[in-house]
Write a protein that holds these residues in place. Sequence first.
Motif, PDB file in Angstrom:
ATOM      1  N   UNK A 157       0.840  -1.208   0.000  1.00  0.00           N
ATOM      2  CA  UNK A 157       0.000   0.000   0.000  1.00  0.00           C
ATOM      3  C   UNK A 157       0.873   1.256   0.000  1.00  0.00           C
ATOM      4  N   UNK A 158       1.979   1.231   0.776  1.00  0.00           N
ATOM      5  CA  UNK A 158       2.871   2.390   0.830  1.00  0.00           C
ATOM      6  C   UNK A 158       3.490   2.674  -0.535  1.00  0.00           C
ATOM      7  N   UNK A 159       3.937   1.626  -1.231  1.00  0.00           N
ATOM      8  CA  UNK A 159       4.500   1.815  -2.571  1.00  0.00           C
ATOM      9  C   UNK A 159       3.445   2.340  -3.541  1.00  0.00           C
ATOM     10  N   UNK A 160       2.221   1.867  -3.394  1.00  0.00           N
ATOM     11  CA  UNK A 160       1.129   2.360  -4.234  1.00  0.00           C
ATOM     12  C   UNK A 160       0.891   3.851  -3.973  1.00  0.00           C
ATOM     13  N   UNK A 161       0.919   4.258  -2.705  1.00  0.00           N
ATOM     14  CA  UNK A 161       0.732   5.670  -2.368  1.00  0.00           C
ATOM     15  C   UNK A 161       1.876   6.530  -2.901  1.00  0.00           C
ATOM     16  N   UNK A 162       3.110   5.993  -2.848  1.00  0.00           N
ATOM     17  CA  UNK A 162       4.256   6.726  -3.395  1.00  0.00           C
ATOM     18  C   UNK A 162       4.052   6.980  -4.884  1.00  0.00           C
ATOM     19  N   UNK A 163       3.581   5.964  -5.591  1.00  0.00           N
ATOM     20  CA  UNK A 163       3.374   6.118  -7.033  1.00  0.00           C
ATOM     21  C   UNK A 163       2.251   7.125  -7.323  1.00  0.00           C
ATOM     22  N   UNK A 168       0.453  12.537  -9.027  1.00  0.00           N
ATOM     23  CA  UNK A 168      -0.317  13.729  -8.697  1.00  0.00           C
ATOM     24  C   UNK A 168       0.521  15.001  -8.683  1.00  0.00           C
ATOM     25  N   UNK A 169       1.661  14.956  -8.008  1.00  0.00           N
ATOM     26  CA  UNK A 169       2.498  16.157  -7.921  1.00  0.00           C
ATOM     27  C   UNK A 169       3.105  16.500  -9.276  1.00  0.00           C
TER      28      UNK A 169
END
Length: 268
Positions: A157-163, A168-169
């Motif tokens: 989940x953390x890697x998914x959020x990083x991507x 987004x940015x």
Amino acid sequence: MLGLKAHDSATRRRIRDILDGEDKVFGRRVAVALHALIVLTALAFAASTMPDLPDQARLILLWFERAAVAIFMVEYLLRIFAAEKPLRYILSFWGIIDLLAWMPSLFMTVGGSAAIRLLRLMQMVRTLKIIRYSRALRRLARAFNSVRAELALFYVIALFLVYISSVGIYFFEHEAQPDIFSSVPASMWWAMITLTTVGYGDAVPITLGGQIFTSLILFMGMGVFAVPAGVITSALVGRDIEEIGESLEKMETSEERARKKQMPISKN
């Protein structure tokens, strides 16, 4: 023949207990000595990287490294000899760690600076051996092992959020800062330091949309990256409760046995 096999089995068990620090006579001494050796080898490696170190000091560190390698190699061979199933130990996590504690030092003469750097890095794996001899660290390792599925899911989940954060940015800041947010992979550095709430300041959003998006990511980072601490703490507490329950059961069983022994035998 049976007596020799029993004696050999007892000898191997005694060696395992000594090396694991569980022997009543030598266990604690061996554990403390190996603890000290692991710490000293780490300090010696750090000292060997100092550029102005005298040649005599480098020679002392070299011979200390060789002595430590010899000790770790003997320990590894003794563990193979004492293991109930040697092949299982060799292929186990601790077997690989014990092997890497001394094997890279034998190949330090391999040519190429990159190869030498890799071998030196592998030498530092021996610091993981200290976990084997620490009861508190072993409890922590067992806690990690018991929640490895939950932690694996968290890291996915953390890697998914990083991507997602990087994408987004990139959309918000690419036109305003094409040098800093030049691509999605380049934006992953910003995503990592933002989700972990480190914020070095080398990549900062300047658009309104980017700032609002960053605020949301910060709140998500504070919540998401606090999960592993709670999961591991729960595993540690659960393990303590299990150990207390097992101790109580053993006490009750021993008390029942004592009462049965004290009961008078009725005569017919």
